[in-house]
Structure formats: structure tokens, C-alpha cells
Design a protein around this motif. Structure first.
Motif, PDB file in Angstrom:
ATOM      1  N   GLY A  73       0.815  -1.212   0.000  1.00  0.00           N
ATOM      2  CA  GLY A  73       0.000   0.000   0.000  1.00  0.00           C
ATOM      3  C   GLY A  73       0.849   1.262   0.000  1.00  0.00           C
ATOM      4  N   LEU A  74       1.940   1.263   0.793  1.00  0.00           N
ATOM      5  CA  LEU A  74       2.843   2.417   0.803  1.00  0.00           C
ATOM      6  C   LEU A  74       3.479   2.619  -0.563  1.00  0.00           C
ATOM      7  N   LEU A  75       3.889   1.520  -1.212  1.00  0.00           N
ATOM      8  CA  LEU A  75       4.481   1.625  -2.546  1.00  0.00           C
ATOM      9  C   LEU A  75       3.478   2.176  -3.559  1.00  0.00           C
ATOM     10  N   LEU A  76       2.226   1.747  -3.454  1.00  0.00           N
ATOM     11  CA  LEU A  76       1.203   2.251  -4.375  1.00  0.00           C
ATOM     12  C   LEU A  76       0.911   3.730  -4.115  1.00  0.00           C
ATOM     13  N   TRP A  77       0.960   4.137  -2.854  1.00  0.00           N
ATOM     14  CA  TRP A  77       0.778   5.563  -2.547  1.00  0.00           C
ATOM     15  C   TRP A  77       1.919   6.385  -3.143  1.00  0.00           C
ATOM     16  N   LEU A  78       3.144   5.880  -3.040  1.00  0.00           N
ATOM     17  CA  LEU A  78       4.284   6.569  -3.641  1.00  0.00           C
ATOM     18  C   LEU A  78       4.149   6.626  -5.160  1.00  0.00           C
ATOM     19  N   HIS A  79       3.505   5.616  -5.737  1.00  0.00           N
ATOM     20  CA  HIS A  79       3.314   5.576  -7.186  1.00  0.00           C
ATOM     21  C   HIS A  79       2.256   6.572  -7.634  1.00  0.00           C
ATOM     22  N   GLY A  80       1.285   6.893  -6.749  1.00  0.00           N
ATOM     23  CA  GLY A  80       0.176   7.759  -7.127  1.00  0.00           C
ATOM     24  C   GLY A  80       0.208   9.122  -6.470  1.00  0.00           C
ATOM     25  N   PRO A  81      -0.538   9.315  -5.363  1.00  0.00           N
ATOM     26  CA  PRO A  81      -0.627  10.649  -4.731  1.00  0.00           C
ATOM     27  C   PRO A  81       0.721  11.214  -4.300  1.00  0.00           C
ATOM     28  N   GLY A  82       1.594  10.382  -3.750  1.00  0.00           N
ATOM     29  CA  GLY A  82       2.898  10.887  -3.323  1.00  0.00           C
ATOM     30  C   GLY A  82       3.706  11.434  -4.472  1.00  0.00           C
ATOM     31  N   ALA A  83       3.688  10.754  -5.599  1.00  0.00           N
ATOM     32  CA  ALA A  83       4.420  11.221  -6.775  1.00  0.00           C
ATOM     33  C   ALA A  83       3.834  12.519  -7.312  1.00  0.00           C
TER      34      ALA A  83
END
Length: 310
Positions: A45-55
């Protein structure tokens, strides 16, 4: 209730009871299994967040300051670089936890309580007991770490351009790969070996953690293992993108809106160039880790034979 009904009920109950070492391992250590699955899901989930909103947040900061300005601004994109490395840290901590679990609850606690010896006197031989203790966790470890590594590599491919150049991206680039899967397997094997040798839960926890710490320290300071200062340079090139889609050299505008407007810049980007040294290092490191894992497993079966014979 008739006699026939009474006879059938226990038989049905017996059929519902899991038999064999594999179901037993799953039943005894279901809490640890759920913790591992939660860890994998949370890290994914953290990796997917970095892939989307975080990026998205990091890209907005980059488009405001540019790469040169981020070094001074220390804004959202700098925070993104830190968050980008957190899953790698979590995977490393997970490997430590696997070694501790293998040395303590998985092996030493059952030897200390006599549960293992009881199983050996029934239908499960010591060798089958240990094989199940190794195979079941190893299967979940491989599946979980393969998933995390694949998602992490996809994140690198998509958004490594948002990372501030330096030791951080270089260290992360050389740490992700097959060796990421092999390292926790070595932690499992070391923990099992220590648990069999010590046979006491608390000392096994301490020695398992120390043994894996030695492996981690060696990986961090010796080639082909990926120490922070051991990797070759990971070259990068930066540029700016105009409103017309043209790529121009990064003018280093920082947050100077007049400079950005003068050059008609709407976006900044960077590309990290692949290193020819990546796969030789990864494959050699993976081979070394798997060889050490096989050695630890062989020693564990040797220790078990002596314990069972004694």
C-alpha cells in the motif's frame, strides 16, 4: 441418539482435523502468518501511494523549484526521496523479524516445551518436521518479497526521476532485485539453525538477531554486497520541458517564476541511466546468499539428527 450416530460423529471430527506437518505449522503459527500478510499488504500500500498521490505532490514541488532549487528548498520532493526508501527499510526490518521468529517461536519454543519431541514420537519424523518448518515459511516469504520487489521496481521505473540525486537513489537502485528475496530466506535458515542449536526461546531470539546482523553488516560493507558507499556511480541527466513539449537543459531557475516564464517551463524531469554493473552484482550476491542459506539448512538437519539420536 443411536449408537451408529455416536460412532459417526467422532469420525467426522477426526476427518476435519488437519493432519500432517504442513497443516500443523499453519495452525500453530497462524498469528505470525497474518502478521506477515499484513506487513506485505501494508508495504505494498505504501508503494502504491508513492506511485500515485505521493508522486503527484513531489512533481508539483519539482515543477516549482526545479532540481537545483530542491537542494536548497528541502520541500515535498525531498520528503518524497525519504519516503521512497522507507519500503526498503521495512523489507530489511522484515528480514530481521523473520530470523527472530525462526529462532524463537518457530523452533526453539517447540523444543523447549517438548511439542516437537511429542510430534516425533507420533507419525512425523524429525526430518519431515523440520522440512515443514522450513518449507511453509519459505513459501510465504518468497511470494511476499517477490511481490514487494516487483512493485518496488515498477515504482523505480515510473518515478525515480523525482528523487534527488546522490547516495540515496544509487543505494536503492543496487539493493532491489533477486537478492532482496534471497536475504530473508537466509534469515529464516539462520534462525532455524540457531533455534535447533540453542533450544531456548529467549537465547535463540538474541542469537538469531545477532547472526542476521552480522550478515547485514557484511552485505553493507563488502562487494558484491550493496553498501551505501560501495556502488559505482549511477549517472543521471536532468532537463526541463516547455509548454510546447520541447526538452531543454535545466536552467536552474529555483523558484524564480520570472525565469521559469522566460524559458516557458512547465515541467522538470530526470532520467537515471542503467548501470552495467547492476546484474553482475545482483546475481553474484544472490548466489552467495542462497549458498549460505543451503549451508545453514544442511547444518540444521545435521544438528537435528544428532538431537533426535541423543
Amino acid at each position: 441418539m443411536s449408537t451408529t450416530t455416536l460412532e459417526k460423529a467422532p469420525r467426522a471430527a477426526v476427518r476435519r482435523t488437519p493432519r500432517g506437518p504442513v497443516p500443523t505449522v499453519l495452525r500453530l503459527h497462524r498469528t505470525a502468518l497474518w502478521i506477515w500478510l499484513t506487513f506485505v499488504a501494508g508495504t505494498t500500500g505504501l508503494l502504491l501511494w508513492l506511485h500515485g498521490p505521493g508522486a503527484d505532490v513531489a512533481q508539483r514541488a519539482l515543477d516549482t523549484y526545479g532540481y537545483s532549487g530542491l537542494i536548497m528548498a528541502r520541500g515535498s520532493a525531498d520528503e518524497y526521496s525519504s519516503w521512497f526508501s522507507y519500503p526498503d527499510t521495512l523489507i530489511t526490518l522484515g528480514s530481521f523479524a523473520i530470523a527472530l521468529f525462526a529462532g524463537g517461536p518457530l523452533i526453539a519454543r517447540e523444543l523447549e516445551s517438548g511439542t516437537a519431541q511429542l510430534a516425533w514420537t507420533q507419525s512425523v519424523s524429525p526430518a519431515r518436521w523440520l522440512a515443514a518448518k522450513l518449507a511453509v515459511p519459505a513459501a510465504f516469504i518468497v511470494l511476499g518479497t517477490c511481490l514487494l520487489t516487483a512493485v518496488y521496481r515498477q515504482l523505480w521505473s515510473a518515478h525515480s526521476n523525482l528523487l534527488i540525486a546522490g547516495i540515496g537513489p544509487r543505494s536503492l537502485y543496487f539493493s532491489l532485485g533477486p537478492a532482496t528475496v534471497a536475504a530473508p530466506l537466509l534469515g529464516l535458515a539462520l534462525g532455524v539453525l540457531v533455534g535447533l542449536a540453542v533450544r531456548r526461546t529467549l537465547p535463540a531470539l538474541a542469537f538469531s538477531g545477532f547472526a542476521y546482523f552480522l550478515v547485514y553488516a557484511f552485505r553493507g560493507n563488502h562487494w558484491p554486497f550493496q553498501g551505501r558507499y560501495q556502488q559505482p556511480e549511477l549517472h543521471s541527466r536532468s532537463w526541463a520541458i516547455t509548454s510546447g513539449g520541447a526538452r531543454i537543459q535545466d536552467p536552474g531557475c529555483y523558484d524564480d517564476k520570472a525565469c521559469i516564464a522566460q524559458h516557458d517551463i512547465v515541467r522538470f524531469s530526470r532520467e537515471y541511466l542503467p548501470s552495467s554493473d547492476y546484474w553482475p552484482r545482483q546475481l553474484l550476491e544472490t548466489g552467495v546468499l542462497l549458498a549460505l542459506t543451503a549451508l545453514a539448512v544442511a547444518l540444521a538437519f545435521g544438528v537435528l539428527r544428532r538431537r533426535a539420536a541423543g
